[in-house]
Write a protein that holds these residues in place. Structure first.
Motif, PDB file in Angstrom:
ATOM      1  N   VAL A  10       7.261   2.902 -28.738  1.00 32.59           N
ATOM      2  CA  VAL A  10       7.859   3.678 -29.919  1.00 32.59           C
ATOM      3  C   VAL A  10       9.076   4.899 -30.015  1.00 32.59           C
ATOM      4  O   VAL A  10       9.911   5.050 -28.733  1.00 32.59           O
ATOM      5  CB  VAL A  10       6.985   5.286 -28.615  1.00 32.59           C
ATOM      6  CG1 VAL A  10       7.416   6.240 -29.620  1.00 32.59           C
ATOM      7  CG2 VAL A  10       5.261   4.580 -28.986  1.00 32.59           C
ATOM      8  N   PRO A  11       9.972   3.855 -30.818  1.00 33.18           N
ATOM      9  CA  PRO A  11      11.466   4.371 -30.899  1.00 33.18           C
ATOM     10  C   PRO A  11      11.792   5.716 -30.719  1.00 33.18           C
ATOM     11  O   PRO A  11      10.743   6.173 -31.722  1.00 33.18           O
ATOM     12  CB  PRO A  11      11.557   2.753 -32.411  1.00 33.18           C
ATOM     13  CG  PRO A  11      11.048   2.539 -32.773  1.00 33.18           C
ATOM     14  CD  PRO A  11       9.761   3.443 -32.525  1.00 33.18           C
ATOM     15  N   LEU A  12      12.585   6.105 -30.674  1.00 40.85           N
ATOM     16  CA  LEU A  12      13.134   7.564 -30.231  1.00 40.85           C
ATOM     17  C   LEU A  12      14.939   6.768 -30.017  1.00 40.85           C
ATOM     18  O   LEU A  12      15.556   6.401 -29.884  1.00 40.85           O
ATOM     19  CB  LEU A  12      12.893   8.268 -28.663  1.00 40.85           C
ATOM     20  CG  LEU A  12      11.558   8.015 -28.133  1.00 40.85           C
ATOM     21  CD1 LEU A  12      10.636   7.253 -27.266  1.00 40.85           C
ATOM     22  CD2 LEU A  12      11.555   9.392 -27.435  1.00 40.85           C
ATOM     23  N   GLN A  13      15.516   7.977 -31.362  1.00 38.36           N
ATOM     24  CA  GLN A  13      16.951   8.496 -31.279  1.00 38.36           C
ATOM     25  C   GLN A  13      17.303   9.224 -31.560  1.00 38.36           C
ATOM     26  O   GLN A  13      16.410  10.245 -32.564  1.00 38.36           O
ATOM     27  CB  GLN A  13      16.757   7.538 -33.562  1.00 38.36           C
ATOM     28  CG  GLN A  13      18.465   7.083 -33.652  1.00 38.36           C
ATOM     29  CD  GLN A  13      18.996   6.229 -32.622  1.00 38.36           C
ATOM     30  OE1 GLN A  13      19.007   5.498 -32.575  1.00 38.36           O
ATOM     31  NE2 GLN A  13      20.232   7.167 -32.086  1.00 38.36           N
ATOM     32  N   GLU A  14      18.347   9.589 -30.725  1.00 37.00           N
ATOM     33  CA  GLU A  14      18.798  10.950 -30.431  1.00 37.00           C
ATOM     34  C   GLU A  14      19.466  10.715 -31.975  1.00 37.00           C
ATOM     35  O   GLU A  14      21.239  10.114 -32.207  1.00 37.00           O
ATOM     36  CB  GLU A  14      20.252  10.996 -29.422  1.00 37.00           C
ATOM     37  CG  GLU A  14      19.015  10.496 -28.511  1.00 37.00           C
ATOM     38  CD  GLU A  14      19.078   9.747 -27.427  1.00 37.00           C
ATOM     39  OE1 GLU A  14      19.626   8.547 -28.395  1.00 37.00           O
ATOM     40  OE2 GLU A  14      18.415   8.983 -26.603  1.00 37.00           O
ATOM     41  N   SER A  15      20.429  12.112 -32.532  1.00 35.31           N
ATOM     42  CA  SER A  15      21.506  12.156 -33.234  1.00 35.31           C
ATOM     43  C   SER A  15      22.229  13.862 -33.017  1.00 35.31           C
ATOM     44  O   SER A  15      21.353  14.452 -32.007  1.00 35.31           O
ATOM     45  CB  SER A  15      20.844  12.096 -34.598  1.00 35.31           C
ATOM     46  OG  SER A  15      19.757  13.576 -34.650  1.00 35.31           O
ATOM     47  N   GLY A  16      23.439  13.815 -33.188  1.00 37.40           N
ATOM     48  CA  GLY A  16      24.220  15.380 -32.907  1.00 37.40           C
ATOM     49  C   GLY A  16      25.363  14.822 -33.114  1.00 37.40           C
ATOM     50  O   GLY A  16      25.732  14.067 -32.589  1.00 37.40           O
ATOM     51  N   PRO A  17      26.356  16.388 -32.562  1.00 44.74           N
ATOM     52  CA  PRO A  17      27.975  15.680 -32.395  1.00 44.74           C
ATOM     53  C   PRO A  17      28.275  15.285 -31.228  1.00 44.74           C
ATOM     54  O   PRO A  17      27.244  15.842 -30.362  1.00 44.74           O
ATOM     55  CB  PRO A  17      27.944  17.127 -33.064  1.00 44.74           C
ATOM     56  CG  PRO A  17      27.301  18.142 -33.383  1.00 44.74           C
ATOM     57  CD  PRO A  17      25.616  17.492 -33.041  1.00 44.74           C
TER      58      PRO A  17
END
Lengths: 113, 123
Positions: free
Chosen positions: B2-9
């Motif tokens: 279950v891949p999880l990927q963070e994103s943001g500044p």
């Protein structure tokens, strides 16, 4: 909050030898109604997220080598690597999920002697 | 998996709000059975649990951060988000999203993690 204290902070073990890490919780993480210890162990290698190794104090996750074992109950727990391999060099953390806030030990760094 | 990927500044100014999103692949966050969590790790230090959210919207927060934290769900995008306001340099850390099993209550270790994203608080 439940305080998790690991010892030692670091240890150096020869290849093929046993590594033992202790984790103590400031209160019991044994849930009496199901007789389960709400404790997990993680391995973290540099630049990687932690990897769950063991849940319920002694249940290995799928794919985790059987040289890893967890034991203990109540407030005192142990992670044992029976025969250290080069790929086991990492920081190991215990964590309680008995209640919130979830809390982790400070980590134990395992190196090759 | 279950891949999880963070994103943001990656850079936030002091006193502003840190906002991150975690995109979950390989399973619906609205289907239940898991708690979706944020955990952080200051450089060279240990792990600190921030909080988690269930598909019902039920949230649990670390009391040490509770006044500044909001975790929310966007089921249409299969994402969950973290907002941490009034940040200081002490909030500089690698932020991980992660999953823990559970139903009525969260139980179990964090069995899937994102790769983490370093957020630096600096002017």
């Amino acid at each position: 909050d439940i305080v998790m204290t690991q010892s030692p902070d670091s240890l150096a073990v020869s290849l093929g030898e046993r590594a033992t890490i202790s984790c103590k919780s400031s209160q019991s993480v044994l849930f009496n109604s199901n007789n389960k210890n709400y404790l997990a162990w993680y391995q973290q290698k540099p630049g990687q997220p932690p990897k769950l190794l063991i849940s319920w104090a002694s249940t290995r996750e799928s794919g985790v080598p059987d040289r890893y074992s967890g034991s203990g109950s109540g407030t005192d727990f142990t992670l044992t690597i029976s025969s250290l391999q080069a790929e086991d060099v990492a920081v190991y953390y215990c964590q309680q999920y008995y209640n919130t806030p979830r809390t982790f030990g400070q980590g134990t760094k395992v190196e090759i002697k | 998996q279950v891949p999880l990927q963070e994103s943001g500044p990656r850079l936030v100014k002091p006193s502003q709000t840190l906002s991150l999103t975690c995109t979950v692949s390989g399973g619906s966050i609205s289907s239940g059975g898991y708690y979706w969590s944020w955990i952080r790790q200051p450089p060279g230090k240990g792990l600190e649990w921030i909080g988690f959210i269930y598909n019902t919207g039920t949230t649990y927060y670390n009391p040490s951060l509770k006044r500044r934290v909001t975790i929310s769900l966007d089921t249409s995008k299969n994402q969950f988000s973290l907002n941490l306001n009034s940040v200081t340099a002490a909030d500089t850390a690698v932020y991980y999203c992660a999953r823990a099993p559970g139903g009525d209550i969260p139980q179990g270790g964090f069995d899937h993690w994102g790769q983490g994203t370093l957020v630096t608080v600096s002017s």
